[in-house]
Write a protein that holds these residues in place. Structure first.
Motif, PDB file in Angstrom:
ATOM      1  N   PRO A   1      34.870 -80.161 -25.767  1.00 46.41           N
ATOM      2  CA  PRO A   1      34.324 -79.110 -26.635  1.00 46.41           C
ATOM      3  C   PRO A   1      35.339 -77.732 -26.414  1.00 46.41           C
ATOM      4  CG  PRO A   1      33.165 -79.119 -24.552  1.00 46.41           C
ATOM      5  CD  PRO A   1      33.772 -80.282 -24.652  1.00 46.41           C
ATOM      6  N   SER A   2      35.893 -77.531 -25.725  1.00 43.88           N
ATOM      7  CA  SER A   2      36.935 -76.437 -25.607  1.00 43.88           C
ATOM      8  C   SER A   2      38.044 -76.239 -26.825  1.00 43.88           C
ATOM      9  CB  SER A   2      37.607 -76.142 -24.353  1.00 43.88           C
ATOM     10  OG  SER A   2      38.341 -77.148 -23.871  1.00 43.88           O
ATOM     11  N   VAL A   3      38.141 -77.667 -27.132  1.00 45.01           N
ATOM     12  CA  VAL A   3      39.454 -78.023 -28.247  1.00 45.01           C
ATOM     13  C   VAL A   3      38.481 -78.174 -29.601  1.00 45.01           C
ATOM     14  CG1 VAL A   3      41.018 -79.313 -29.103  1.00 45.01           C
ATOM     15  CG2 VAL A   3      41.030 -78.484 -26.502  1.00 45.01           C
ATOM     16  N   GLU A   4      37.665 -79.324 -29.507  1.00 36.58           N
ATOM     17  CA  GLU A   4      37.048 -79.803 -30.654  1.00 36.58           C
ATOM     18  C   GLU A   4      36.156 -78.861 -31.426  1.00 36.58           C
ATOM     19  OE1 GLU A   4      35.505 -83.909 -30.602  1.00 36.58           O
ATOM     20  OE2 GLU A   4      36.161 -83.610 -28.317  1.00 36.58           O
ATOM     21  N   ILE A   5      35.556 -77.909 -30.770  1.00 37.18           N
ATOM     22  CA  ILE A   5      34.698 -77.051 -31.485  1.00 37.18           C
ATOM     23  C   ILE A   5      35.333 -75.776 -31.836  1.00 37.18           C
ATOM     24  CG2 ILE A   5      32.845 -75.237 -31.052  1.00 37.18           C
ATOM     25  CD1 ILE A   5      31.305 -77.611 -29.374  1.00 37.18           C
TER      26      ILE A   5
ATOM     27  N   ASN B   1      30.279 -78.551 -19.229  1.00 37.81           N
ATOM     28  CA  ASN B   1      29.793 -77.393 -18.475  1.00 37.81           C
ATOM     29  C   ASN B   1      30.812 -76.214 -18.525  1.00 37.81           C
ATOM     30  OD1 ASN B   1      27.367 -78.471 -17.816  1.00 37.81           O
ATOM     31  ND2 ASN B   1      28.037 -79.608 -16.162  1.00 37.81           N
ATOM     32  N   ARG B   2      32.183 -76.615 -18.066  1.00 32.77           N
ATOM     33  CA  ARG B   2      33.163 -75.649 -18.170  1.00 32.77           C
ATOM     34  C   ARG B   2      33.414 -74.682 -19.394  1.00 32.77           C
ATOM     35  NH1 ARG B   2      37.238 -79.606 -14.884  1.00 32.77           N
ATOM     36  NH2 ARG B   2      36.232 -79.333 -12.717  1.00 32.77           N
ATOM     37  N   PHE B   3      33.319 -75.570 -20.571  1.00 35.82           N
ATOM     38  CA  PHE B   3      33.030 -74.815 -21.878  1.00 35.82           C
ATOM     39  C   PHE B   3      32.012 -73.900 -21.946  1.00 35.82           C
ATOM     40  CE2 PHE B   3      31.225 -74.813 -26.047  1.00 35.82           C
ATOM     41  CZ  PHE B   3      32.357 -74.198 -26.656  1.00 35.82           C
TER      42      PHE B   3
ATOM     43  N   ARG C   1      23.312 -74.639 -28.094  1.00 31.82           N
ATOM     44  CA  ARG C   1      23.918 -74.958 -29.456  1.00 31.82           C
ATOM     45  C   ARG C   1      24.857 -76.016 -29.184  1.00 31.82           C
ATOM     46  NH1 ARG C   1      27.174 -69.288 -29.639  1.00 31.82           N
ATOM     47  NH2 ARG C   1      28.302 -70.039 -31.457  1.00 31.82           N
ATOM     48  N   LEU C   2      25.415 -76.642 -28.267  1.00 34.67           N
ATOM     49  CA  LEU C   2      26.265 -77.590 -27.991  1.00 34.67           C
ATOM     50  C   LEU C   2      25.255 -78.908 -27.724  1.00 34.67           C
ATOM     51  CD1 LEU C   2      29.045 -78.743 -27.588  1.00 34.67           C
ATOM     52  CD2 LEU C   2      28.929 -78.334 -25.209  1.00 34.67           C
ATOM     53  N   SER C   3      24.172 -78.691 -27.246  1.00 36.53           N
ATOM     54  CA  SER C   3      23.390 -79.858 -27.013  1.00 36.53           C
ATOM     55  C   SER C   3      22.779 -80.210 -28.349  1.00 36.53           C
ATOM     56  CB  SER C   3      22.208 -79.544 -25.939  1.00 36.53           C
ATOM     57  OG  SER C   3      22.917 -79.568 -24.475  1.00 36.53           O
ATOM     58  N   LEU C   4      22.280 -79.321 -29.136  1.00 32.47           N
ATOM     59  CA  LEU C   4      21.908 -79.590 -30.467  1.00 32.47           C
ATOM     60  C   LEU C   4      22.892 -80.323 -31.375  1.00 32.47           C
ATOM     61  CD1 LEU C   4      19.456 -76.397 -31.200  1.00 32.47           C
ATOM     62  CD2 LEU C   4      18.561 -78.658 -30.795  1.00 32.47           C
ATOM     63  N   LEU C   5      23.989 -79.810 -31.299  1.00 30.07           N
ATOM     64  CA  LEU C   5      25.090 -80.218 -32.065  1.00 30.07           C
ATOM     65  C   LEU C   5      25.402 -81.692 -31.783  1.00 30.07           C
ATOM     66  CD1 LEU C   5      27.328 -80.028 -34.034  1.00 30.07           C
ATOM     67  CD2 LEU C   5      29.073 -79.145 -32.263  1.00 30.07           C
ATOM     68  N   GLU C   6      25.409 -82.155 -30.565  1.00 35.01           N
ATOM     69  CA  GLU C   6      25.443 -83.536 -30.146  1.00 35.01           C
ATOM     70  C   GLU C   6      24.590 -84.239 -30.569  1.00 35.01           C
ATOM     71  OE1 GLU C   6      28.351 -83.455 -26.077  1.00 35.01           O
ATOM     72  OE2 GLU C   6      26.230 -82.916 -25.984  1.00 35.01           O
ATOM     73  N   LYS C   7      23.250 -83.932 -30.722  1.00 33.84           N
ATOM     74  CA  LYS C   7      22.230 -84.632 -30.744  1.00 33.84           C
ATOM     75  C   LYS C   7      22.060 -84.653 -32.518  1.00 33.84           C
ATOM     76  CE  LYS C   7      16.969 -84.916 -30.281  1.00 33.84           C
ATOM     77  NZ  LYS C   7      17.158 -86.269 -29.770  1.00 33.84           N
ATOM     78  N   ARG C   8      22.734 -83.665 -33.256  1.00 30.00           N
ATOM     79  CA  ARG C   8      22.681 -83.844 -34.492  1.00 30.00           C
ATOM     80  C   ARG C   8      23.780 -84.682 -35.128  1.00 30.00           C
ATOM     81  NH1 ARG C   8      22.977 -78.142 -38.213  1.00 30.00           N
ATOM     82  NH2 ARG C   8      20.903 -78.315 -37.002  1.00 30.00           N
TER      83      ARG C   8
ATOM     84  N   LYS D   1      32.802 -77.448 -36.011  1.00 28.60           N
ATOM     85  CA  LYS D   1      32.820 -75.868 -35.856  1.00 28.60           C
ATOM     86  C   LYS D   1      31.891 -75.070 -36.903  1.00 28.60           C
ATOM     87  CE  LYS D   1      35.740 -71.725 -35.677  1.00 28.60           C
ATOM     88  NZ  LYS D   1      37.227 -71.112 -35.985  1.00 28.60           N
ATOM     89  N   LYS D   2      31.967 -75.836 -37.889  1.00 27.36           N
ATOM     90  CA  LYS D   2      30.797 -75.243 -39.006  1.00 27.36           C
ATOM     91  C   LYS D   2      29.484 -75.588 -38.524  1.00 27.36           C
ATOM     92  CE  LYS D   2      29.713 -75.727 -43.907  1.00 27.36           C
ATOM     93  NZ  LYS D   2      30.175 -76.464 -45.222  1.00 27.36           N
TER      94      LYS D   2
END
Length: 316
Positions: free
Chosen positions: A145-149, A106-108, A130-137, A156-157
């Motif tokens: 996420p503030s570091v990894e993405i 949430n902070r990200f 975007r973030l929720s769909l990425l985790e589902k994918r 990131k891609k």
């Protein structure tokens, strides 16, 4: 049955000058960088602290925070939103793995949110999708996420690819004149998510380690301490959201000063204050000589009634 807690909220300080300033301007919110060692994190907020300890049992507390004191009614504290701290440890639900994951996520998502810009919430909700769909994918949680993405790589891609897909979806809606309805629905949902996130953050502001390494403000000595013994109540102003309130420049100045502007001070009146403890009769006389209706928050008659020294017998 004798009560364990005090009837009042005490604020201890090591400086007579601080007592004078509080009498003139109220309690200011000072910057606190508080460690939660078991969570490997630092909480940064502007706070005013009080303790719920009987004066007769506060000797150890005074040795760390100072022997000057102001006592105010709990009714005053409650009206001002001053709240007992929640003491937590590594296995408390507040800092479970799931809780830390949700807070990081949430902070990200909300790090660039501005409530004064109508389109800001839509942009934030888009980031949430975007973030929720990425985790589902990828079928796994992204815990930081503030570091990894933001690191160059597959995450990131894929995150940017989902952004492109979402933009194309909105363009398709535009062809049929449906994009405004979509944004309307998204905005309402985003407001509800914002309320939930605000509640999560509020619980953090009032959380403190049950036991941790502690540095005594008066002596500078560092030792392991059961912080729960302080029975702290606090008023909190969150540092990050105040940036929106009075602007980035003043926010940075507040960080540099270590305290918030006077508009955030906790003020009090005659009926709120119960006791002021100073060192000796000389300081009593000095404080009385300075007070007048224009420069102090309480009347001279009230000050004479509540002003006392440490050598006098104090009762709850």
């Amino acid at each position: 049955m004798e009560r364990l807690s005090s009837d009042y909220l005490y604020h201890f300080t090591g400086s007579f000058d601080t007592i004078n300033k509080i009498m003139s301007n109220g309690f200011r919110h000072s910057l606190s960088k508080e460690r939660l060692s078991f969570a490997n994190s630092i909480q940064e907020n502007f706070i005013v602290s009080f303790c719920d300890i009987k004066y007769s049992e506060s000797l150890a507390h005074q040795k760390c925070y100072g022997q000057y004191a102001l006592a105010l009614t709990k009714d005053w504290g409650i009206k001002k939103g001053i709240t007992p701290v929640t003491y937590i440890h590594g296995n408390s639900v507040n800092f479970s793995e799931k809780s830390r994951y949700l807070k990081n996520k949430n902070r990200f998502i909300f790090e660039q949110f501005n409530p004064f810009k109508s389109k800001s919430l839509n942009k934030i909700f888009k980031r949430y999708i975007r973030l929720s769909l990425l985790e589902k994918r990828i079928d796994e949680k992204i815990f930081n996420p503030s570091v990894e993405i933001r690191q160059d790589g597959d995450l990131k891609k894929q995150y940017n690819q989902i952004d492109q897909e979402l933009s194309e979806y909105v363009k398709e809606l535009e062809k049929h004149g449906l994009e405004k309805k979509f944004i309307k629905y998204v905005h309402v949902l985003g407001e509800n998510i914002l309320d939930l996130i605000g509640h999560l953050e509020n619980t953090d502001w009032l959380s403190r380690s049950y036991k941790d390494q502690f540095t005594c403000p008066q002596s500078g000595e560092t030792f392991d301490k059961v912080l729960y013994d302080e029975r702290e109540w606090r008023s909190v102003q969150d540092a990050s959201w105040l940036k929106i309130d009075f602007g980035a420049g003043k926010y940075e100045k507040a960080l540099g000063n270590g305290f918030l502007p006077e508009k955030y001070n906790l003020k009090f009146e005659d009926q709120d204050i119960v006791r002021i403890v100073v060192k000796n009769e000389k300081e009593k006389a000095e404080l009385l000589s300075k007070i007048n209706s224009n420069s102090h928050l309480i009347s001279s008659s009230k000050l004479k009634q509540v002003l006392t020294t440490r050598s006098e017998e104090l009762e709850e």
